[in-house]
Design a protein around this motif. Structure first.
Motif, PDB file in Angstrom:
ATOM      1  N   PHE A   1      -7.590   7.034  -1.029  1.00 17.16           N
ATOM      2  CA  PHE A   1      -6.710   7.163  -2.193  1.00 17.16           C
ATOM      3  C   PHE A   1      -7.300   6.531  -3.444  1.00 17.16           C
ATOM      4  O   PHE A   1      -7.038   6.989  -4.553  1.00 17.16           O
ATOM      5  CB  PHE A   1      -5.332   6.551  -1.913  1.00 17.16           C
ATOM      6  CG  PHE A   1      -4.436   7.461  -1.145  1.00 17.16           C
ATOM      7  CD1 PHE A   1      -3.645   8.399  -1.786  1.00 17.16           C
ATOM      8  CD2 PHE A   1      -4.365   7.397   0.242  1.00 17.16           C
ATOM      9  CE1 PHE A   1      -2.817   9.255  -1.077  1.00 17.16           C
ATOM     10  CE2 PHE A   1      -3.553   8.237   0.960  1.00 17.16           C
ATOM     11  CZ  PHE A   1      -2.775   9.175   0.304  1.00 17.16           C
TER      12      PHE A   1
ATOM     13  N   LEU B   1      -5.964   1.334   1.027  1.00 19.58           N
ATOM     14  CA  LEU B   1      -5.936   2.580   0.260  1.00 19.58           C
ATOM     15  C   LEU B   1      -7.345   3.130   0.038  1.00 19.58           C
ATOM     16  O   LEU B   1      -7.543   4.347   0.027  1.00 19.58           O
ATOM     17  CB  LEU B   1      -5.232   2.367  -1.076  1.00 19.58           C
ATOM     18  CG  LEU B   1      -3.729   2.090  -0.969  1.00 19.58           C
ATOM     19  CD1 LEU B   1      -3.166   1.681  -2.314  1.00 19.58           C
ATOM     20  CD2 LEU B   1      -2.995   3.287  -0.407  1.00 19.58           C
TER      21      LEU B   1
ATOM     22  N   ALA C   1       0.837  -1.205   0.000  1.00 15.13           N
ATOM     23  CA  ALA C   1       0.000   0.000   0.000  1.00 15.13           C
ATOM     24  C   ALA C   1       0.870   1.252   0.000  1.00 15.13           C
ATOM     25  O   ALA C   1       0.561   2.230  -0.697  1.00 15.13           O
ATOM     26  CB  ALA C   1      -0.949  -0.013   1.200  1.00 15.13           C
TER      27      ALA C   1
ATOM     28  N   GLU D   1      -8.353   4.873   3.177  1.00 13.34           N
ATOM     29  CA  GLU D   1      -7.637   6.142   3.307  1.00 13.34           C
ATOM     30  C   GLU D   1      -8.109   7.186   2.301  1.00 13.34           C
ATOM     31  O   GLU D   1      -7.678   8.338   2.348  1.00 13.34           O
ATOM     32  CB  GLU D   1      -6.131   5.917   3.131  1.00 13.34           C
ATOM     33  CG  GLU D   1      -5.505   5.087   4.225  1.00 13.34           C
ATOM     34  CD  GLU D   1      -4.048   4.753   3.948  1.00 13.34           C
ATOM     35  OE1 GLU D   1      -3.572   4.961   2.803  1.00 13.34           O
ATOM     36  OE2 GLU D   1      -3.377   4.273   4.874  1.00 13.34           O
TER      37      GLU D   1
ATOM     38  N   ARG E   1       0.690   4.129  -2.686  1.00 10.43           N
ATOM     39  CA  ARG E   1       0.414   5.479  -2.185  1.00 10.43           C
ATOM     40  C   ARG E   1       1.473   6.456  -2.701  1.00 10.43           C
ATOM     41  O   ARG E   1       1.163   7.554  -3.162  1.00 10.43           O
ATOM     42  CB  ARG E   1       0.378   5.477  -0.659  1.00 10.43           C
ATOM     43  CG  ARG E   1      -0.122   6.751  -0.023  1.00 10.43           C
ATOM     44  CD  ARG E   1      -0.105   6.681   1.502  1.00 10.43           C
ATOM     45  NE  ARG E   1      -0.830   5.561   2.056  1.00 10.43           N
ATOM     46  CZ  ARG E   1      -0.264   4.475   2.605  1.00 10.43           C
ATOM     47  NH1 ARG E   1       1.054   4.373   2.688  1.00 10.43           N
ATOM     48  NH2 ARG E   1      -1.008   3.497   3.088  1.00 10.43           N
TER      49      ARG E   1
END
Length: 116
Positions: free
Chosen positions: A65, A60, A18, A63, A22
């Motif tokens: 993203f 992700l 990840a 989060e 990211r």
């Protein structure tokens, strides 16, 4: 898209995967709206179990993203306009140098010579 993970790094593999994804999103190597490889393809590319890749994608997603679309894959959800393709190219250059055993000073010398 080349994503690498440190096999000896700290933390679980899915977190390291990840982190690699990211970083690619943040530095512009993967842009807003871009489709990510299927989890099975990503797992094969980096040499991990497909469940590890799915877990990294879920992290992700949580989060903010990426967006996960069942049956259609994952796409980048964050627009990070202040980052450029140049940052991604630099990151790729450094990774390529590391893979080929070129140390920092030698890489900097190559860049200086190319700049002239």
């Amino acid at each position: 898209m080349r994503i690498t993970i440190d096999p000896d790094g700290p933390g679980p593999i899915f977190e390291r995967l990840a982190a690699g994804l990211r970083a690619a999103i943040v530095d512009g190597r993967i842009g807003f709206g871009e489709r990510l490889p299927p989890a099975r393809g990503l797992a094969g590319q980096v040499g991990v179990n497909v469940n590890t890749a799915l877990r990294a994608y879920r992290l992700l997603r949580d989060e903010g993203f990426i967006d996960l679309h069942p049956g259609r894959g994952a796409t980048v959800a964050k627009r990070l306009g202040h980052h450029t393709a140049l940052a991604g190219a630099i990151h790729d250059l450094v990774e390529e140098a590391k893979l080929n055993g070129v140390d920092r000073e030698a890489l900097l010398a190559l860049v200086r010579a190319a700049w002239r």
